[in-house]
Motif scaffolding. Structure first.
Motif, mmCIF file in Angstrom:
data_model
loop_
_atom_site.group_PDB
_atom_site.id
_atom_site.type_symbol
_atom_site.label_atom_id
_atom_site.label_comp_id
_atom_site.label_asym_id
_atom_site.label_seq_id
_atom_site.Cartn_x
_atom_site.Cartn_y
_atom_site.Cartn_z
ATOM 1 N N GLU A 171 0.671 -1.208 0.157
ATOM 2 C CA GLU A 171 0.138 0.103 0.156
ATOM 3 C C GLU A 171 0.979 1.291 -0.045
ATOM 4 N N THR A 172 0.448 2.281 -0.532
ATOM 5 C CA THR A 172 0.942 3.471 -0.341
ATOM 6 C C THR A 172 -0.137 4.478 0.081
ATOM 7 N N ASP A 173 0.266 5.569 0.355
ATOM 8 C CA ASP A 173 -0.719 6.693 0.868
ATOM 9 C C ASP A 173 -1.746 7.061 -0.185
ATOM 10 N N LEU A 174 -1.787 7.008 -1.228
ATOM 11 C CA LEU A 174 -2.569 7.163 -2.297
ATOM 12 C C LEU A 174 -3.473 5.990 -2.840
ATOM 13 N N THR A 175 -3.185 4.720 -2.193
ATOM 14 C CA THR A 175 -3.693 3.586 -2.572
ATOM 15 C C THR A 175 -4.290 2.976 -1.305
ATOM 16 N N VAL A 176 -4.313 3.544 -0.244
ATOM 17 C CA VAL A 176 -4.909 2.981 0.952
ATOM 18 C C VAL A 176 -6.363 2.711 0.668
ATOM 19 N N ALA A 177 -6.884 1.506 1.156
ATOM 20 C CA ALA A 177 -8.289 1.227 1.129
ATOM 21 C C ALA A 177 -8.858 1.465 2.500
ATOM 22 N N ASP A 178 -9.826 2.263 2.538
ATOM 23 C CA ASP A 178 -10.567 2.376 4.135
ATOM 24 C C ASP A 178 -11.745 1.381 3.869
ATOM 25 N N PRO A 179 -12.431 1.371 5.123
ATOM 26 C CA PRO A 179 -13.528 0.181 5.042
ATOM 27 C C PRO A 179 -14.656 0.122 4.231
ATOM 28 N N ALA A 180 -14.779 1.469 3.738
ATOM 29 C CA ALA A 180 -15.928 1.446 2.484
ATOM 30 C C ALA A 180 -15.534 0.851 1.114
ATOM 31 N N LEU A 181 -14.281 1.153 0.744
ATOM 32 C CA LEU A 181 -13.673 0.657 -0.508
ATOM 33 C C LEU A 181 -13.159 -0.542 -0.374
ATOM 34 N N ARG A 182 -12.792 -1.194 0.963
ATOM 35 C CA ARG A 182 -12.683 -2.512 1.081
ATOM 36 C C ARG A 182 -13.797 -3.250 0.779
ATOM 37 N N ALA A 183 -15.123 -3.071 1.427
ATOM 38 C CA ALA A 183 -16.441 -3.660 1.113
ATOM 39 C C ALA A 183 -16.812 -3.638 -0.203
ATOM 40 N N PHE A 184 -16.470 -2.499 -0.959
ATOM 41 C CA PHE A 184 -17.043 -2.316 -2.174
ATOM 42 C C PHE A 184 -16.150 -3.275 -3.131
ATOM 43 N N ALA A 185 -14.823 -3.569 -2.828
ATOM 44 C CA ALA A 185 -14.187 -4.314 -3.732
ATOM 45 C C ALA A 185 -14.581 -5.971 -3.536
ATOM 46 N N GLU A 186 -14.829 -6.185 -2.053
ATOM 47 C CA GLU A 186 -15.312 -7.625 -1.956
ATOM 48 C C GLU A 186 -16.425 -7.845 -2.457
ATOM 49 N N GLN A 187 -17.594 -6.988 -2.485
ATOM 50 C CA GLN A 187 -18.940 -7.049 -3.041
ATOM 51 C C GLN A 187 -18.556 -7.268 -4.617
ATOM 52 N N ALA A 188 -17.790 -6.613 -5.213
ATOM 53 C CA ALA A 188 -17.698 -6.542 -6.683
ATOM 54 C C ALA A 188 -17.330 -7.795 -6.990
ATOM 55 N N ALA A 189 -16.224 -8.606 -6.224
ATOM 56 C CA ALA A 189 -15.637 -9.771 -6.561
ATOM 57 C C ALA A 189 -16.298 -11.216 -6.101
ATOM 58 N N ALA A 190 -17.498 -10.812 -5.264
ATOM 59 C CA ALA A 190 -17.916 -12.000 -4.480
ATOM 60 C C ALA A 190 -18.524 -13.150 -5.498
ATOM 61 N N GLY A 191 -18.397 -14.236 -5.073
ATOM 62 C CA GLY A 191 -18.794 -15.409 -5.697
ATOM 63 C C GLY A 191 -18.113 -15.710 -6.976
ATOM 64 N N ILE A 192 -17.038 -14.892 -7.458
ATOM 65 C CA ILE A 192 -16.407 -15.157 -8.641
ATOM 66 C C ILE A 192 -14.829 -15.678 -8.611
ATOM 67 N N GLU A 193 -14.534 -17.000 -8.944
ATOM 68 C CA GLU A 193 -13.520 -17.614 -8.882
ATOM 69 C C GLU A 193 -12.129 -17.209 -9.674
ATOM 70 N N ASP A 194 -12.742 -17.034 -10.932
ATOM 71 C CA ASP A 194 -11.564 -16.835 -11.952
ATOM 72 C C ASP A 194 -11.002 -15.415 -11.645
ATOM 73 N N ARG A 195 -9.696 -15.276 -11.517
ATOM 74 C CA ARG A 195 -9.130 -14.072 -11.229
ATOM 75 C C ARG A 195 -9.241 -12.533 -12.501
ATOM 76 N N ILE A 196 -9.151 -13.201 -13.625
ATOM 77 C CA ILE A 196 -9.539 -12.154 -14.771
ATOM 78 C C ILE A 196 -10.796 -11.743 -14.440
ATOM 79 N N ALA A 197 -11.809 -12.699 -14.455
ATOM 80 C CA ALA A 197 -13.114 -12.288 -14.158
ATOM 81 C C ALA A 197 -13.669 -11.376 -12.831
ATOM 82 N N ARG A 198 -12.690 -11.763 -11.845
ATOM 83 C CA ARG A 198 -12.780 -10.750 -10.604
ATOM 84 C C ARG A 198 -12.356 -9.364 -10.943
ATOM 85 N N LEU A 199 -11.410 -9.158 -11.677
ATOM 86 C CA LEU A 199 -10.704 -8.037 -12.149
ATOM 87 C C LEU A 199 -11.683 -7.232 -13.100
ATOM 88 N N HIS A 200 -12.307 -7.873 -13.811
ATOM 89 C CA HIS A 200 -13.258 -7.151 -14.862
ATOM 90 C C HIS A 200 -14.273 -6.937 -13.939
#
Length: 286
Positions: free
Chosen positions: A104-133
């Protein structure tokens, strides 16, 4: 695609500055899908451009000029031949293992809201490429593009909370989210041809002491086992195509900024940036 780039960064100082030091990450490298046909950097003041590679393997130039300086111009012009690689970056010598880009850097620290957002976006997706998309699509839906200049110190969590920003902010949010879900990610700077036409911008920014010039384009790259580094552009909801010219990479924007530096002495500093990126009419012969 043959891409022509002309990028002018102009500083004015009133009263004149006593001197300035600049670091430029404005020279693309050859790699699969990108071949530099011609490229040059001109500085208005008489000085020596010192070329070297930084820690990430980016081609950089540094220079120092003594004052008094009323105006300083850095002009870059060149042509690059590109091919579509579906965003996959190959033919680049990596200096560090992919795990470094979990840092992490100062510009890319994820706060609780951003962490929850990323988890929700990738939820239930196993394939890494699909998770990133899925993460990229979610960022595109969450954010509104704001063409106003963004400060180099705007963080991912600040832009995420505002729900608006420029390409730099989209990329930082993507990087923060990808790292949180366990995927190494980094910032990439460069240029893009938009809709096959010229991309031009001119900006006047007051009192930018040590700030980076806001010009060009920025996106993210994420590491995928079996493929290597793959580009993701959440601003345009796509992986980089032949319309992209890749300049530099870093842990965040500051590590890949096209222009960074400082001046000393003098009064107010003003910065203007003029950028044209278009498809060249000239083609490789033979």
């Amino acid at each position: 695609m043959r891409i022509h780039v002309k990028h002018a960064t102009i500083y004015t100082y009133d009263p004149p500055a006593n001197g300035a030091i600049q670091t430029l990450r404005l020279t693309p490298r050859n790699h699969d899908g990108q071949y530099v046909v011609s490229w040059r950097i001109d500085v208005s003041e008489s000085c020596r451009l010192r070329a070297h590679e930084d820690a990430f393997g980016n081609l950089t130039h540094t220079f120092a000029v003594e004052g008094p300086i009323s105006e300083l111009r850095v002009i870059v012009e060149g042509e690059v031949e590109t091919q579509d690689t579906a965003g996959v970056v190959r033919g680049v010598k990596e200096r560090f293992p992919a795990s470094l880009y979990m840092r992490e850097t100062d510009l890319t620290v994820a706060d609780p809201a951003l962490r929850a957002f990323a988890e929700q976006a990738a939820a239930g997706i196993e394939d890494r490429i699909a998770r990133l998309h899925a993460l990229m699509e979610a960022i595109g839906a969450h954010m509104a593009f704001d063409p106003e200049p963004t400060q180099a110190t705007t963080t991912a969590k600040e832009a995420f909370a505002l729900k608006r920003g420029v390409c730099q902010d989209y990329a930082h949010i993507f990087i923060a989210g990808a790292r949180h879900i366990g995927i190494p990610a980094r910032y990439a700077s460069g240029y893009i041809v938009t809709d096959g036409a010229a991309q031009s911008q001119t900006q006047g920014l007051a009192q930018l002491q040590g700030a980076a010039a806001q010009a060009g384009h920025g996106w993210a790259e994420a590491y995928v086992d079996g493929l290597g580094w793959v580009g993701f552009d959440p601003t345009n909801l796509q992986c980089p195509t032949e319309a992209y010219v890749r300049l530099a990479v870093g842990l965040d924007y500051l590590g890949a900024a096209p222009v960074r530096g400082n001046r000393y002495g003098g009064g107010e500093e003003n910065l203007s940036v003029a950028l044209t990126v278009d498809q060249s009419s000239r083609q490789i012969q033979g």
